[in-house]
Design a protein around this motif. Structure first.
Motif, PDB file in Angstrom:
ATOM      1  N   UNK A  63       0.717  -2.570  10.379  1.00  0.00           N
ATOM      2  CA  UNK A  63       0.551  -1.771  11.603  1.00  0.00           C
ATOM      3  C   UNK A  63       0.286  -0.292  11.320  1.00  0.00           C
ATOM      4  N   UNK A  64       0.522   0.155  10.090  1.00  0.00           N
ATOM      5  CA  UNK A  64       0.319   1.568   9.765  1.00  0.00           C
ATOM      6  C   UNK A  64      -1.121   1.867   9.336  1.00  0.00           C
ATOM      7  N   UNK A  65      -1.664   1.031   8.420  1.00  0.00           N
ATOM      8  CA  UNK A  65      -2.970   1.344   7.835  1.00  0.00           C
ATOM      9  C   UNK A  65      -3.976   0.212   7.963  1.00  0.00           C
ATOM     10  N   UNK A  66      -3.582  -0.881   8.633  1.00  0.00           N
ATOM     11  CA  UNK A  66      -4.460  -2.006   8.968  1.00  0.00           C
ATOM     12  C   UNK A  66      -4.967  -2.805   7.766  1.00  0.00           C
TER      13      UNK A  66
ATOM     14  N   UNK B   3       0.828  -1.204   0.000  1.00  0.00           N
ATOM     15  CA  UNK B   3       0.000   0.000   0.000  1.00  0.00           C
ATOM     16  C   UNK B   3       0.860   1.252   0.000  1.00  0.00           C
ATOM     17  N   UNK B   4       1.939   1.247   0.809  1.00  0.00           N
ATOM     18  CA  UNK B   4       2.775   2.445   0.932  1.00  0.00           C
ATOM     19  C   UNK B   4       4.253   2.195   0.670  1.00  0.00           C
ATOM     20  N   UNK B   5       4.660   0.911   0.684  1.00  0.00           N
ATOM     21  CA  UNK B   5       6.071   0.581   0.524  1.00  0.00           C
ATOM     22  C   UNK B   5       6.851   0.619   1.829  1.00  0.00           C
ATOM     23  N   UNK B   6       6.178   0.964   2.925  1.00  0.00           N
ATOM     24  CA  UNK B   6       6.839   1.002   4.228  1.00  0.00           C
ATOM     25  C   UNK B   6       7.265  -0.401   4.641  1.00  0.00           C
TER      26      UNK B   6
END
Length: 128
Positions: free
Chosen positions: A77-80, A54-57
């Motif tokens: 853990x960032x965007x579920x 989703x974000x590459x994190x």
């Protein structure tokens, strides 16, 4: 954790004792970050890319573990956003997908199988 041994597509990660019983850790294999999960309550192990698509994190190793109708999953853990640890599909209804990798436990050590070629780093020993 750093990879120490390579044999074809089987990469040694660490001893089983280095993993939390109901959680994940990140291992670097070649240039990749791989999230590895130990579900002690299910007697199962899973691995996937550490990057959230989703974000590459690089955060999935710290994700929330659980299951969806019996399918083991990890939620970013960032965007579920939740992903199946068996198929890699997004269980949150989005088209995102993660790569998953087989985990092999041998002689109290954790190994990851990766299909494509990753060059071993200088100083790594090879399994015979």
């Amino acid at each position: 954790m750093e990879t120490a041994i390579k044999n074809k597509n089987l990469f040694l990660v660490a001893p089983v004792s280095d993993f939390p019983e109901e959680g994940g850790v990140c291992a670097k294999i070649g240039d990749r970050q791989i999230a590895i999960y130990r579900f002690e309550s299910r007697n199962e192990w899973y691995a996937c890319d550490n990057a959230c698509p989703h974000t590459g994190d690089m955060v999935l190793s710290r994700g929330l573990l659980g299951d969806s109708n019996g399918t083991p999953k990890v939620a970013c853990p960032m965007h579920k956003k939740a992903f199946s640890l068996k198929t890699g599909e997004c269980l949150s209804g989005d088209s995102y997908r993660i790569n998953t990798y087989p985990v092999v436990i041998q002689n109290d050590s954790v190994f990851i199988m990766i299909d494509d070629s990753i060059q071993s780093k200088e100083g790594e020993s090879k399994l015979s």
